[in-house]
Design a protein around this motif. Structure first.
Motif, PDB file in Angstrom:
ATOM      1  N   GLN A 170      10.856  -7.781  11.307  1.00 23.04           N
ATOM      2  CA  GLN A 170      10.602  -6.589  10.656  1.00 23.04           C
ATOM      3  C   GLN A 170      10.053  -6.988   9.450  1.00 23.04           C
ATOM      4  O   GLN A 170       8.954  -6.174   9.250  1.00 23.04           O
ATOM      5  N   VAL A 171      10.393  -7.557   8.725  1.00 24.86           N
ATOM      6  CA  VAL A 171       9.718  -8.162   7.507  1.00 24.86           C
ATOM      7  C   VAL A 171       9.479  -9.490   7.441  1.00 24.86           C
ATOM      8  O   VAL A 171      10.448 -10.401   7.499  1.00 24.86           O
ATOM      9  N   GLN A 172       8.338 -10.136   6.967  1.00 21.79           N
ATOM     10  CA  GLN A 172       7.981 -11.520   6.830  1.00 21.79           C
ATOM     11  C   GLN A 172       7.587 -11.728   5.301  1.00 21.79           C
ATOM     12  O   GLN A 172       6.880 -10.869   4.820  1.00 21.79           O
ATOM     13  N   LEU A 173       7.983 -13.031   4.811  1.00 18.48           N
ATOM     14  CA  LEU A 173       7.619 -13.475   3.491  1.00 18.48           C
ATOM     15  C   LEU A 173       7.120 -14.701   3.627  1.00 18.48           C
ATOM     16  O   LEU A 173       7.919 -15.638   4.244  1.00 18.48           O
ATOM     17  N   VAL A 174       5.898 -14.718   3.119  1.00 16.84           N
ATOM     18  CA  VAL A 174       5.053 -16.160   3.152  1.00 16.84           C
ATOM     19  C   VAL A 174       4.787 -16.431   1.511  1.00 16.84           C
ATOM     20  O   VAL A 174       4.211 -15.811   0.820  1.00 16.84           O
ATOM     21  N   GLU A 175       5.448 -17.581   1.257  1.00 19.76           N
ATOM     22  CA  GLU A 175       5.420 -18.113  -0.220  1.00 19.76           C
ATOM     23  C   GLU A 175       4.308 -19.114  -0.497  1.00 19.76           C
ATOM     24  O   GLU A 175       3.847 -19.779   0.678  1.00 19.76           O
ATOM     25  N   SER A 176       3.706 -19.363  -1.619  1.00 19.38           N
ATOM     26  CA  SER A 176       2.657 -20.416  -1.808  1.00 19.38           C
ATOM     27  C   SER A 176       2.721 -20.495  -3.371  1.00 19.38           C
ATOM     28  O   SER A 176       3.480 -19.899  -4.309  1.00 19.38           O
TER      29      SER A 176
ATOM     30  N   SER B  76       3.508 -17.570  -5.541  1.00 23.38           N
ATOM     31  CA  SER B  76       3.375 -16.123  -4.893  1.00 23.38           C
ATOM     32  C   SER B  76       3.964 -16.033  -3.632  1.00 23.38           C
ATOM     33  O   SER B  76       4.349 -16.917  -2.922  1.00 23.38           O
ATOM     34  N   CYS B  77       4.348 -14.769  -3.262  1.00 25.91           N
ATOM     35  CA  CYS B  77       5.037 -14.041  -2.078  1.00 25.91           C
ATOM     36  C   CYS B  77       4.344 -12.897  -1.537  1.00 25.91           C
ATOM     37  O   CYS B  77       4.464 -11.818  -2.139  1.00 25.91           O
ATOM     38  N   ALA B  78       3.685 -13.078  -0.338  1.00 24.46           N
ATOM     39  CA  ALA B  78       3.388 -11.898   0.513  1.00 24.46           C
ATOM     40  C   ALA B  78       4.107 -11.327   1.474  1.00 24.46           C
ATOM     41  O   ALA B  78       4.423 -12.138   2.355  1.00 24.46           O
ATOM     42  N   ALA B  79       4.312 -10.193   1.390  1.00 24.53           N
ATOM     43  CA  ALA B  79       5.378  -9.406   2.368  1.00 24.53           C
ATOM     44  C   ALA B  79       4.415  -8.643   3.524  1.00 24.53           C
ATOM     45  O   ALA B  79       3.349  -8.284   3.029  1.00 24.53           O
ATOM     46  N   SER B  80       4.777  -8.789   4.659  1.00 29.47           N
ATOM     47  CA  SER B  80       4.299  -7.860   5.764  1.00 29.47           C
ATOM     48  C   SER B  80       5.443  -7.435   6.904  1.00 29.47           C
ATOM     49  O   SER B  80       6.427  -8.032   6.704  1.00 29.47           O
ATOM     50  N   GLY B  81       4.791  -6.355   7.243  1.00 29.49           N
ATOM     51  CA  GLY B  81       5.854  -5.620   8.254  1.00 29.49           C
ATOM     52  C   GLY B  81       6.277  -4.339   7.625  1.00 29.49           C
ATOM     53  O   GLY B  81       5.569  -3.571   7.080  1.00 29.49           O
ATOM     54  N   SER B  82       7.163  -3.986   7.931  1.00 31.21           N
ATOM     55  CA  SER B  82       7.768  -2.506   7.565  1.00 31.21           C
ATOM     56  C   SER B  82       8.315  -2.660   6.464  1.00 31.21           C
ATOM     57  O   SER B  82       9.700  -2.795   6.051  1.00 31.21           O
ATOM     58  N   ILE B  83       7.585  -2.303   5.014  1.00 36.78           N
ATOM     59  CA  ILE B  83       7.820  -2.318   3.637  1.00 36.78           C
ATOM     60  C   ILE B  83       8.256  -0.771   3.425  1.00 36.78           C
ATOM     61  O   ILE B  83       7.383   0.002   3.468  1.00 36.78           O
ATOM     62  N   LEU B  84       9.409  -0.460   2.897  1.00 31.07           N
ATOM     63  CA  LEU B  84       9.836   0.745   2.369  1.00 31.07           C
ATOM     64  C   LEU B  84       9.281   1.003   0.731  1.00 31.07           C
ATOM     65  O   LEU B  84       8.712   0.088   0.279  1.00 31.07           O
ATOM     66  N   ARG B  85       9.012   2.251   0.644  1.00 30.84           N
ATOM     67  CA  ARG B  85       8.549   2.513  -0.687  1.00 30.84           C
ATOM     68  C   ARG B  85       9.276   1.904  -1.854  1.00 30.84           C
ATOM     69  O   ARG B  85       8.857   1.513  -2.725  1.00 30.84           O
ATOM     70  N   LEU B  86      10.727   2.317  -1.773  1.00 30.85           N
ATOM     71  CA  LEU B  86      11.551   1.981  -2.649  1.00 30.85           C
ATOM     72  C   LEU B  86      12.239   0.499  -2.281  1.00 30.85           C
ATOM     73  O   LEU B  86      12.791   0.518  -1.231  1.00 30.85           O
ATOM     74  N   ASN B  87      11.852  -0.523  -3.026  1.00 28.08           N
ATOM     75  CA  ASN B  87      12.269  -1.676  -2.477  1.00 28.08           C
ATOM     76  C   ASN B  87      12.417  -2.763  -3.820  1.00 28.08           C
ATOM     77  O   ASN B  87      12.046  -2.260  -5.075  1.00 28.08           O
ATOM     78  N   VAL B  88      13.144  -3.878  -3.568  1.00 24.63           N
ATOM     79  CA  VAL B  88      13.376  -4.914  -4.652  1.00 24.63           C
ATOM     80  C   VAL B  88      12.770  -6.354  -4.117  1.00 24.63           C
ATOM     81  O   VAL B  88      13.198  -6.755  -3.063  1.00 24.63           O
ATOM     82  N   MET B  89      11.786  -6.821  -4.749  1.00 25.36           N
ATOM     83  CA  MET B  89      11.109  -8.087  -4.460  1.00 25.36           C
ATOM     84  C   MET B  89      11.564  -9.292  -5.589  1.00 25.36           C
ATOM     85  O   MET B  89      11.739  -8.753  -6.866  1.00 25.36           O
ATOM     86  N   GLY B  90      11.865 -10.604  -5.204  1.00 27.85           N
ATOM     87  CA  GLY B  90      11.998 -11.300  -6.343  1.00 27.85           C
ATOM     88  C   GLY B  90      12.304 -12.871  -5.830  1.00 27.85           C
ATOM     89  O   GLY B  90      11.967 -13.123  -4.587  1.00 27.85           O
ATOM     90  N   TRP B  91      12.804 -13.632  -6.687  1.00 29.31           N
ATOM     91  CA  TRP B  91      12.942 -15.145  -6.477  1.00 29.31           C
ATOM     92  C   TRP B  91      14.535 -15.501  -6.728  1.00 29.31           C
ATOM     93  O   TRP B  91      15.135 -15.168  -7.861  1.00 29.31           O
ATOM     94  N   TYR B  92      14.953 -16.360  -5.815  1.00 31.81           N
ATOM     95  CA  TYR B  92      16.175 -17.130  -6.019  1.00 31.81           C
ATOM     96  C   TYR B  92      15.905 -18.348  -5.814  1.00 31.81           C
ATOM     97  O   TYR B  92      14.658 -18.805  -5.366  1.00 31.81           O
ATOM     98  N   ARG B  93      16.706 -19.317  -6.506  1.00 26.39           N
ATOM     99  CA  ARG B  93      16.357 -20.871  -6.483  1.00 26.39           C
ATOM    100  C   ARG B  93      17.638 -21.765  -6.005  1.00 26.39           C
ATOM    101  O   ARG B  93      18.805 -21.104  -6.427  1.00 26.39           O
TER     102      ARG B  93
END
Length: 120
Positions: A1-7, A21-38
């Motif tokens: 549904q959603v794919q995330l590709v990092e570089s 960097s992280c590029a998202a593709s697929g069904s992205i909703l208008r209200l969302n949170v993106m970020g990073w965990y380690r």
């Protein structure tokens, strides 16, 4: 549904900088949170930075003032600028995305992971 590709991961000396960097593709909703965990060896996964699609950011004290998250909503891309890197920042960094504006827990979509190594 959603794919995330990092570089952008790699090896850097203490005090240096790195940009993920992280590029998202697929069904992205208008209200969302993106970020990073380690996750570092022997330690639990921890929040690094998040940013909502309306501009709210969140950082833990361990990275505040050194890391900056930014978004390009038109391209569904998130960036993490890491400055003044320390050996304790060494970890695998994972991009994450969830629907809504709640940053208190991660969503179900994860990137493949990027190794960041800070060492002299």
């Amino acid at each position: 549904q959603v794919q995330l590709v990092e570089s952008g991961g790699g090896l850097v000396q203490p005090g240096g900088s790195l940009r993920l960097s992280c590029a998202a593709s697929g069904s992205i909703l208008r209200l969302n949170v993106m970020g990073w965990y380690r996750q570092a060896p022997g330690k639990e996964r921890e929040l690094v930075a998040t940013m909502t699609s309306i501009g709210n950011t969140n950082y833990p004290d361990s990275v505040k003032g050194r890391f900056t998250i930014s978004r390009d909503n038109a391209r569904n891309t998130v960036h993490l600028q890491m400055n003044s890197l320390k050996p304790d920042d060494t970890a695998i960094y994972y991009c994450n995305c969830r629907a809504g504006l709640d940053w208190s827990r991660p969503g179900d979509y994860w990137g493949q992971g990027s190794q960041v190594t800070v060492s002299s």
